[in-house]
Every structure is written in structure tokens, then in C-alpha cells.
Design a protein around this motif. Structure first.
Motif, PDB file in Angstrom:
ATOM      1  N   GLU A  48       0.826  -1.209   0.000  1.00 44.60           N
ATOM      2  CA  GLU A  48       0.000   0.000   0.000  1.00 44.60           C
ATOM      3  C   GLU A  48       0.856   1.254   0.000  1.00 44.60           C
ATOM      4  OE1 GLU A  48      -2.767   0.000   3.171  1.00 44.60           O
ATOM      5  OE2 GLU A  48      -3.830  -1.813   2.517  1.00 44.60           O
ATOM      6  N   ALA A  49       1.958   1.226   0.755  1.00 43.29           N
ATOM      7  CA  ALA A  49       2.857   2.379   0.795  1.00 43.29           C
ATOM      8  C   ALA A  49       3.527   2.585  -0.556  1.00 43.29           C
ATOM      9  CB  ALA A  49       3.910   2.184   1.882  1.00 43.29           C
ATOM     10  N   ALA A  50       3.857   1.494  -1.250  1.00 46.40           N
ATOM     11  CA  ALA A  50       4.459   1.603  -2.580  1.00 46.40           C
ATOM     12  C   ALA A  50       3.495   2.270  -3.550  1.00 46.40           C
ATOM     13  CB  ALA A  50       4.860   0.211  -3.083  1.00 46.40           C
ATOM     14  N   GLU A  51       2.227   1.885  -3.493  1.00 44.91           N
ATOM     15  CA  GLU A  51       1.228   2.502  -4.377  1.00 44.91           C
ATOM     16  C   GLU A  51       1.023   3.967  -4.026  1.00 44.91           C
ATOM     17  OE1 GLU A  51      -2.408   0.471  -5.099  1.00 44.91           O
ATOM     18  OE2 GLU A  51      -1.490  -1.516  -4.958  1.00 44.91           O
ATOM     19  N   ARG A  52       0.961   4.253  -2.730  1.00 44.38           N
ATOM     20  CA  ARG A  52       0.740   5.639  -2.302  1.00 44.38           C
ATOM     21  C   ARG A  52       1.893   6.539  -2.735  1.00 44.38           C
ATOM     22  NH1 ARG A  52      -0.172   4.636   2.760  1.00 44.38           N
ATOM     23  NH2 ARG A  52       1.938   5.100   3.533  1.00 44.38           N
ATOM     24  N   ALA A  53       3.127   6.021  -2.665  1.00 45.07           N
ATOM     25  CA  ALA A  53       4.315   6.802  -3.032  1.00 45.07           C
ATOM     26  C   ALA A  53       4.650   6.698  -4.515  1.00 45.07           C
ATOM     27  CB  ALA A  53       5.509   6.341  -2.201  1.00 45.07           C
ATOM     28  N   ARG A  54       3.848   5.933  -5.262  1.00 46.48           N
ATOM     29  CA  ARG A  54       4.059   5.727  -6.701  1.00 46.48           C
ATOM     30  C   ARG A  54       5.466   5.183  -6.984  1.00 46.48           C
ATOM     31  NH1 ARG A  54       4.432  10.309  -9.080  1.00 46.48           N
ATOM     32  NH2 ARG A  54       4.151   9.428 -11.169  1.00 46.48           N
ATOM     33  N   ILE A  55       5.799   4.107  -6.253  1.00 49.68           N
ATOM     34  CA  ILE A  55       7.068   3.428  -6.439  1.00 49.68           C
ATOM     35  C   ILE A  55       6.885   2.339  -7.487  1.00 49.68           C
ATOM     36  CG2 ILE A  55       8.838   2.027  -5.301  1.00 49.68           C
ATOM     37  CD1 ILE A  55       8.779   4.875  -4.319  1.00 49.68           C
ATOM     38  N   PRO A  56       7.739   2.303  -8.524  1.00 46.87           N
ATOM     39  CA  PRO A  56       8.938   3.123  -8.710  1.00 46.87           C
ATOM     40  C   PRO A  56       8.773   4.295  -9.665  1.00 46.87           C
ATOM     41  CG  PRO A  56       9.060   1.249 -10.163  1.00 46.87           C
ATOM     42  CD  PRO A  56       7.738   1.139  -9.446  1.00 46.87           C
ATOM     43  N   ASP A  57       7.560   4.536 -10.187  1.00 51.82           N
ATOM     44  CA  ASP A  57       7.387   5.575 -11.196  1.00 51.82           C
ATOM     45  C   ASP A  57       7.877   6.941 -10.736  1.00 51.82           C
ATOM     46  OD1 ASP A  57       5.469   3.336 -11.606  1.00 51.82           O
ATOM     47  OD2 ASP A  57       4.971   4.451 -13.422  1.00 51.82           O
ATOM     48  N   ALA A  58       7.640   7.253  -9.451  1.00 51.62           N
ATOM     49  CA  ALA A  58       8.012   8.573  -8.935  1.00 51.62           C
ATOM     50  C   ALA A  58       9.520   8.772  -8.874  1.00 51.62           C
ATOM     51  CB  ALA A  58       7.405   8.788  -7.553  1.00 51.62           C
ATOM     52  N   ILE A  59      10.284   7.688  -8.929  1.00 52.57           N
ATOM     53  CA  ILE A  59      11.747   7.800  -8.820  1.00 52.57           C
ATOM     54  C   ILE A  59      12.416   7.178 -10.040  1.00 52.57           C
ATOM     55  CG2 ILE A  59      11.682   7.819  -6.302  1.00 52.57           C
ATOM     56  CD1 ILE A  59      12.539   4.852  -6.400  1.00 52.57           C
TER      57      ILE A  59
END
Length: 397
Positions: free
Chosen positions: A224-235
């Protein structure tokens, strides 16, 4: 008179170095302590499903020492491994399948994402593909681990238990790097020491603290935290992806933890200075955001903190200035004392501690070389791909 002025300047510079070391000793999150290990944990009543994502590019040399340790994980819940063969030319994918057939254990899927599009580093493109495959299984957690990392049989269950008990969205362990050759003994413990100095582990795990970092070789991430932080697209463009990941999770309100590993080890050998030089210089200037002013400040800071103490001892002894020699000696002593715990963690002799100024000088040269390579258009590299700027299309090497 001129000589007195020069000695006076050296004395004041040495005093500045000593002051810097006293500040680092007491005010930089006790970075030099090595007792930040996996936090207290209790086993959950129900073990959540976990997917392990392993990006791999030309890793046939290390897979026999690492992949079997993942296959053999003693995890009470449902767990599955996704090894993403990122365009390997050495048979990495086939070797992974053969190891799975030979050793059994957790289910293994080997897949390939194709070439990364512009704006993506190859490793993160592989991670994205792996997470996409994993999401179809509905995991509660993702374990992102490198292909050169060997895990103890209970590694996964200990990570999950720590994350559940502490309410962490990301739990990361700094794998113990290989230390066998002369150059590895000189450079590797210092690498972790410098990392901890930049990102004190105690601050990372503190709610509300701004410091954020992770160790890319071993990151358990709540799905859930990965989706919320848009990992890995955001980085997607990040060369130093582990620190970028931790920052993204923390910006999204996540609680993260980072500490030293006890039974998670890197099996990748870096026996020559050239190997270690390339490991550091490939991303050192990216750490400084490709900023010449930050580079100049880093060089000056390394010189003041690490090179001035032995220089002051030598200069003071040469001209008979006891004050300068004593101040430099005290700064060198504090430096040596803060480095000793890391050497003990790596089971290395403590006589290496006074050599830290020499190692720091090597890191200074590596950092400058990283900037030189950047301005020559060679940029950072990962497994044969070179990135000259965040939006660059990688050049195959």
C-alpha cells in the motif's frame, strides 16, 4: 614572522577540524554506533503474503551464491519470487530457472521487461516490471533485493515480523558487504561508515525526522505504501534509487527504518581498487545533484575533517609546534575512535582505523572523478547502461 603566521593558520585549521569532529561525535545522530539492528519484533498470528522482486542484469557469476538463499526462505505465509532478467547477455535468466529446478523452495518466475524507455534507469524499469507481475498476486509486502544479496533462511520472516510489530512501511537492512582483499578491507567498511555519517540510522527510524534513506539490497516495502508513493514511477530517473525510494515513502507519510544487517550479505566480490572506484564514482556526483558548488563544498569538507588532522600532526612536529600537533592528534584520535565500531562490525583489525584519512582521500578522488566523468558525458552507469542526465536515453556500453 611569515612562518609564525603559517603555523597559526595551520593551528586554527586543526582547531576547526577538531571542532567538526566533536560535533560529529555528539550531534550527528551517533552515526558511528553500529548497534542499530533489526528492531524488536513478535511473530504475527497470520503471516501476510509477500512477493520478492529481484532485478538482475548479467548476474550469472553471483546467482549461485545468492538465489538459493531466497528459494530456501523459511516463511510461514505465501511467498513468491520474481526475478527480472534485464537484458542479460550471460544467461542469467536460464541459470535462475536451473537453480530453481535444482534447489526447489519458493516459486520462481523469471521474466524480462524489454529495454527501458527514456527517463527510466534500467534497474528501476526492471523493478517496475517485477512489481507489476507481483501485484497480480495481491501481496501485502514487497521485498526488493539485489541479485548479489544472500539471505539467511529466516530473513524474510524476521523482516515481516519487524515491519508488522513496529508499524513500518519500509524496513531496510544494509547488507554486510564482502571484505576479503586488501582494498576491500580499506574501502568497504569506510563506505558504510560514510553512508551512516550522511544518513544517521537513528534519525531515519524516528517519526517526524526528515532524514530518509534505505539500502537497495534489502528493502521490505508495504504494498500500500508503494502505491501511495508511486514506487517506482516517482523515482524512475534516480541513479541512487534506494535513497530516492525512502524519501518518496517518507514524503507519502510512511514510517521507515534502516539498520545494519546481521545475516544478510553481499556476495559480489570487488577485490581490486578499480572495482571499488567504479562502484563509488558511478553515483557520487549524482549524490551531489550534479552541483559544482556542492562538489567544491564536499571536497573542502573532506579535506578539513579527514586530511587536516594528520597534516597538522606532521606539520606541528616538523616545526616544533606542540599545540598544533596535539590539536591535530586529538582530532585524529576522535576520528579513529568513531571508525573502530564499524571495523569491529566487519571483523577487521583495529589498526586499520588510523588509516581512515588515506581512505577518505581515495573517496575524495573518486568523487572528483565522478564529476569529471559526468562532464565528459559518460554519466552514471548500471550494468553497461550509462545515464548522462535524468531524462537521457541510456547508451549501451
Amino acid at each position: 614572522m611569515g612562518q609564525t603566521a603559517r603555523v597559526s593558520a595551520i593551528t586554527w585549521t586543526a582547531a576547526g577540524s577538531l571542532a567538526a569532529w566533536l560535533w560529529l561525535l555528539l550531534c550527528q545522530g551517533f552515526f558511528w554506533r553500529t548497534d542499530v539492528r533489526l528492531p524488536g519484533r513478535t511473530e504475527p498470528v497470520e503471516w501476510p503474503p509477500v512477493c520478492v522482486v529481484v532485478p538482475a542484469r548479467d548476474e550469472a557469476a553471483v546467482l549461485p551464491a545468492s538465489l538459493p538463499s531466497l528459494l530456501a526462505q523459511d516463511y510461514p505465509g505465501r511467498a513468491e519470487i520474481f526475478l527480472i532478467d534485464d537484458g542479460s547477455s550471460d544467461g542469467t535468466g536460464e541459470l535462475a530457472r536451473e537453480l530453481a529446478r535444482r534447489h526447489g523452495g519458493l516459486p520462481l518466475t523469471v521474466d524480462s521487461p524489454g529495454e527501458p524507455p527514456a527517463g527510466w534507469t534500467g534497474k528501476l524499469w526492471a523493478v517496475r516490471h517485477g512489481i507489476g507481475l507481483a501485484r497480480a498476486r495481491g501481496p501485502a509486502y514487497l521485498l526488493l533485493t539485489d541479485a548479489d544479496i544472500a539471505h539467511a533462511p529466516d530473513s524474510l520472516r524476521e523482516l515481516v515480523a519487524a515491519a508488522r510489530t513496529g508499524g513500518f512501511d519500509a524496513v531496510s537492512q544494509m547488507a554486510r558487504l564482502r571484505v576479503e582483499s586488501v582494498w576491500e578491507r580499506l574501502v568497504v567498511p569506510a563506505f558504510v561508515y560514510f553512508f551512516a555519517q550522511l544518513y544517521p540510522f537513528r534519525r531515519i527510524g524516528r517519526r517526524g525526522a526528515r532524514t530518509a534513506a534505505a539500502a537497495g539490497g534489502c528493502v521490505l516495502l508495504r504494498a500500500e505504501a508503494a502505491e501511495r508513493a508511486r514506487i517506482p514511477d516517482a523515482i524512475r530517473h534516480a541513479v541512487i534509487d534506494d535513497v530516492a525510494l525512502a524519501r518518496a515513502v517518507k514524503r507519502g507519510g510512511g514510517h521507515i527504518w534502516l539498520g545494519l544487517a546481521e545475516r544478510v550479505d553481499s556476495v559480489r566480490p570487488c577485490p581490486r581498487l578499480h572495482d571499488l572506484w567504479r562502484m563509488v564514482s558511478r553515483s557520487a556526483y549524482a549524490q551531489l545533484r550534479h552541483n559544482p558548488l556542492l562538489l567544491a563544498g564536499t571536497v573542502a569538507g573532506l579535506a578539513l575533517v579527514y586530511l587536516v588532522p594528520p597534516a597538522a600532526v606532521i606539520a606541528g612536529a616538523a616545526v616544533g609546534d606542540t599545540v598544533t600537533a596535539v590539536i591535530g592528534g586529538l582530532a585524529w584520535l576522535v576520528m579513529t575512535g568513531t571508525y573502530a565500531p564499524m571495523l569491529r562490525y566487519y571483523r577487521q583489525p583495529l589498526w586499520l582505523a588510523p588509516l581512515l584519512p588515506f581512505t577518505a582521500f581515495l573517496y575524495l578522488l573518486m568523487t572528483v572523478d565522478s564529476a569529471v566523468q559526468h562532464y565528459r558525458g559518460r554519466g552514471a552507469a548500471w550494468k553497461g547502461r550509462t545515464y548522462t542526465r535524468p531524462d537521457a536515453v541510456p547508451d549501451e556500453g
